[in-house]
Design a protein around this motif. Structure first.
Motif, mmCIF file in Angstrom:
data_model
loop_
_atom_site.group_PDB
_atom_site.id
_atom_site.type_symbol
_atom_site.label_atom_id
_atom_site.label_comp_id
_atom_site.label_asym_id
_atom_site.label_seq_id
_atom_site.Cartn_x
_atom_site.Cartn_y
_atom_site.Cartn_z
ATOM 1 N N GLU A 1 2.889 4.475 -10.438
ATOM 2 C CA GLU A 1 2.349 4.326 -11.801
ATOM 3 C C GLU A 1 0.890 3.900 -11.745
ATOM 4 O O GLU A 1 0.079 4.314 -12.590
ATOM 5 C CB GLU A 1 3.192 3.309 -12.572
ATOM 6 C CG GLU A 1 4.614 3.795 -12.859
ATOM 7 C CD GLU A 1 5.499 2.714 -13.455
ATOM 8 O OE1 GLU A 1 5.043 1.547 -13.549
ATOM 9 O OE2 GLU A 1 6.655 3.023 -13.809
ATOM 10 N N LEU A 2 0.540 3.073 -10.764
ATOM 11 C CA LEU A 2 -0.853 2.664 -10.584
ATOM 12 C C LEU A 2 -1.714 3.872 -10.209
ATOM 13 O O LEU A 2 -2.836 4.027 -10.702
ATOM 14 C CB LEU A 2 -0.930 1.590 -9.499
ATOM 15 C CG LEU A 2 -2.288 0.941 -9.238
ATOM 16 C CD1 LEU A 2 -2.776 0.203 -10.472
ATOM 17 C CD2 LEU A 2 -2.189 -0.012 -8.054
ATOM 18 N N ALA A 3 -1.182 4.736 -9.347
ATOM 19 C CA ALA A 3 -1.901 5.955 -8.972
ATOM 20 C C ALA A 3 -2.100 6.859 -10.180
ATOM 21 O O ALA A 3 -3.170 7.453 -10.362
ATOM 22 C CB ALA A 3 -1.136 6.696 -7.875
ATOM 23 N N LYS B 1 7.621 2.862 -6.879
ATOM 24 C CA LYS B 1 7.490 3.406 -8.244
ATOM 25 C C LYS B 1 6.364 2.710 -8.997
ATOM 26 O O LYS B 1 5.583 3.352 -9.710
ATOM 27 C CB LYS B 1 8.808 3.246 -8.993
ATOM 28 C CG LYS B 1 8.784 3.858 -10.391
ATOM 29 C CD LYS B 1 10.123 3.695 -11.095
ATOM 30 C CE LYS B 1 10.069 4.284 -12.495
ATOM 31 N NZ LYS B 1 11.349 4.102 -13.217
ATOM 32 N N GLU B 2 6.258 1.396 -8.826
ATOM 33 C CA GLU B 2 5.191 0.634 -9.487
ATOM 34 C C GLU B 2 3.818 1.101 -9.006
ATOM 35 O O GLU B 2 2.882 1.254 -9.802
ATOM 36 C CB GLU B 2 5.374 -0.859 -9.197
ATOM 37 C CG GLU B 2 4.364 -1.757 -9.885
ATOM 38 C CD GLU B 2 4.557 -3.221 -9.558
ATOM 39 O OE1 GLU B 2 3.660 -4.019 -9.887
ATOM 40 O OE2 GLU B 2 5.596 -3.572 -8.949
ATOM 41 N N LYS C 1 0.843 -1.195 0.000
ATOM 42 C CA LYS C 1 0.000 0.000 0.000
ATOM 43 C C LYS C 1 0.882 1.250 0.000
ATOM 44 O O LYS C 1 1.776 1.390 0.846
ATOM 45 C CB LYS C 1 -0.905 0.004 1.236
ATOM 46 C CG LYS C 1 -1.831 1.222 1.327
ATOM 47 C CD LYS C 1 -2.734 1.120 2.552
ATOM 48 C CE LYS C 1 -3.640 2.331 2.711
ATOM 49 N NZ LYS C 1 -4.486 2.232 3.920
ATOM 50 N N LEU C 2 0.609 2.140 -0.938
ATOM 51 C CA LEU C 2 1.340 3.396 -1.044
ATOM 52 C C LEU C 2 0.427 4.529 -0.597
ATOM 53 O O LEU C 2 -0.615 4.778 -1.208
ATOM 54 C CB LEU C 2 1.808 3.641 -2.482
ATOM 55 C CG LEU C 2 2.668 4.888 -2.698
ATOM 56 C CD1 LEU C 2 4.057 4.698 -2.076
ATOM 57 C CD2 LEU C 2 2.794 5.208 -4.195
ATOM 58 N N VAL D 1 8.453 1.657 4.588
ATOM 59 C CA VAL D 1 9.616 0.966 4.005
ATOM 60 C C VAL D 1 9.913 1.465 2.589
ATOM 61 O O VAL D 1 10.486 0.745 1.778
ATOM 62 C CB VAL D 1 9.397 -0.566 3.996
ATOM 63 C CG1 VAL D 1 9.363 -1.102 5.418
ATOM 64 C CG2 VAL D 1 8.102 -0.934 3.261
ATOM 65 N N ILE D 2 9.539 2.711 2.296
ATOM 66 C CA ILE D 2 9.705 3.215 0.936
ATOM 67 C C ILE D 2 11.179 3.286 0.532
ATOM 68 O O ILE D 2 11.519 3.063 -0.641
ATOM 69 C CB ILE D 2 9.013 4.585 0.767
ATOM 70 C CG1 ILE D 2 8.889 4.936 -0.710
ATOM 71 C CG2 ILE D 2 9.715 5.678 1.553
ATOM 72 C CD1 ILE D 2 7.936 6.073 -1.005
#
Length: 317
Positions: free
Chosen positions: A290-292, A286-287, A231-232, A277-278
């Motif tokens: 891109e989803l966002a 980063k992946e 989860k970002l 843990v970014i």
């Protein structure tokens, strides 16, 4: 527990609560004593509906007003739980579910009925002993952290859903519509919708029909994205229940306010979202970024001032 007067600033925003039957007001809920009867009255109406429709296909929706504050409980459960008023009303809701299931059993339609018990959001924590618990998840209602978004769900369908089985796959209440539509051979809209059919999960199969989820909140604000167990959190300002004390007996405590950065959490190892843990997994972050961006292009995002190519006008009555 006291009514506002007609000249009070909240009177227009919060009018007397009407109790309707067939779109006609049959009474108004004016006091907490009136409200204490709602769980029983809705249960009686639900059982009556089942009795009258036992020969027909039906959809029965029973949205109990409680445990949302303000809370009240009928005399038959007052003090029974020995866990305060909140415990009492949860006992009454449990009784309600039992009565509805008994009606299905009595009319011999329990085996052909899918029962879904769920909630709309996490607990309103600043109400203290009139709120629930997140079980260790971060924050609560009104946030895009797991304590605000993740809710318990129990489903029952004899001979279809394996009894006692726990499903850990990602799913959402927006998946209920396409799932029920699949079950009854219904027709979904031709345009894209948010939900996916999770019937395979209900059957106990180890599949993941939903791998992604967008945490949209407020006025089309994209506050987080999820893929599988990652989860970002996207930069945004949020209410917070940390650093302030809740209130009790139906009165709310204060909120705090926090502003997040870009934060990455592994929800399998860290469901409480305590460890960002970014820096350790920049490629995963980063992946998800891109989803966002994919979501923003599709549905827009007010936080970044984006209008999506598939935004539709609000529905109107």
């Amino acid at each position: 527990g006291n009514q506002v007067t007609s000249d009070h600033k909240l009177a227009k925003r919060y009018p007397q609560l009407p109790f309707l039957k067939n779109n006609k007001i049959i009474k108004e809920i004016r006091t907490l004593d009136d409200q204490a009867q709602l769980t029983t009255e809705l249960t009686v109406a639900a059982v009556d509906f089942i009795e009258r429709n036992r020969e027909n296909q039906f959809f029965l929706y029973v949205p109990h007003p409680m445990p949302h504050v303000p809370i009240a409980v009928s005399e038959k459960f007052l003090g029974k739980s020995e866990q305060g008023l909140y415990g009492d009303l949860m006992m009454e809701i449990d009784w309600s579910v039992g009565k509805i299931i008994s009606a299905l059993e009595k009319n011999k339609i329990i085996d052909n009925t899918l029962i879904i018990f769920t909630s709309d959001n996490g607990p309103w924590l600043n109400f203290g002993n009139h709120a629930g618990s997140t079980g260790g998840l971060r924050e609560g209602k009104g946030t895009s952290f797991e304590g605000g978004q993740r809710v318990p769900t129990v489903m029952m369908w004899p001979n279809v859903i394996p009894a006692g089985k726990i499903a850990n796959q990602l799913s959402s209440s927006i998946d209920i519509l396409p799932t029920i539509s699949h079950i009854v051979d219904g027709n979904l809209p031709k345009h894209k919708i948010d939900g996916v059919n999770i019937m395979e999960i209900l059957k106990g199969e180890k599949v993941n029909p939903r791998k992604e989820f967008y945490y949209y909140y407020k006025d089309n604000n994209l506050e987080a994205v999820r893929k599988d167990n990652w989860k970002l959190i996207l930069p945004h300002t949020s209410r917070s229940y940390k650093g302030v004390l809740p209130n009790n007996e139906g009165f709310p405590g204060n909120y705090n306010s926090i502003t997040t950065g870009l934060e990455l959490y592994n929800l399998r190892r860290d469901p409480g979202e305590e460890y960002d843990v970014i820096k350790k997994y920049p490629n995963i972050a980063k992946e998800l970024e891109e989803l966002a961006e994919k979501a923003r292009s599709d549905m827009g995002d007010n936080l970044t001032g984006r209008k999506g190519i598939n935004n539709r006008n609000h529905g109107k009555l």
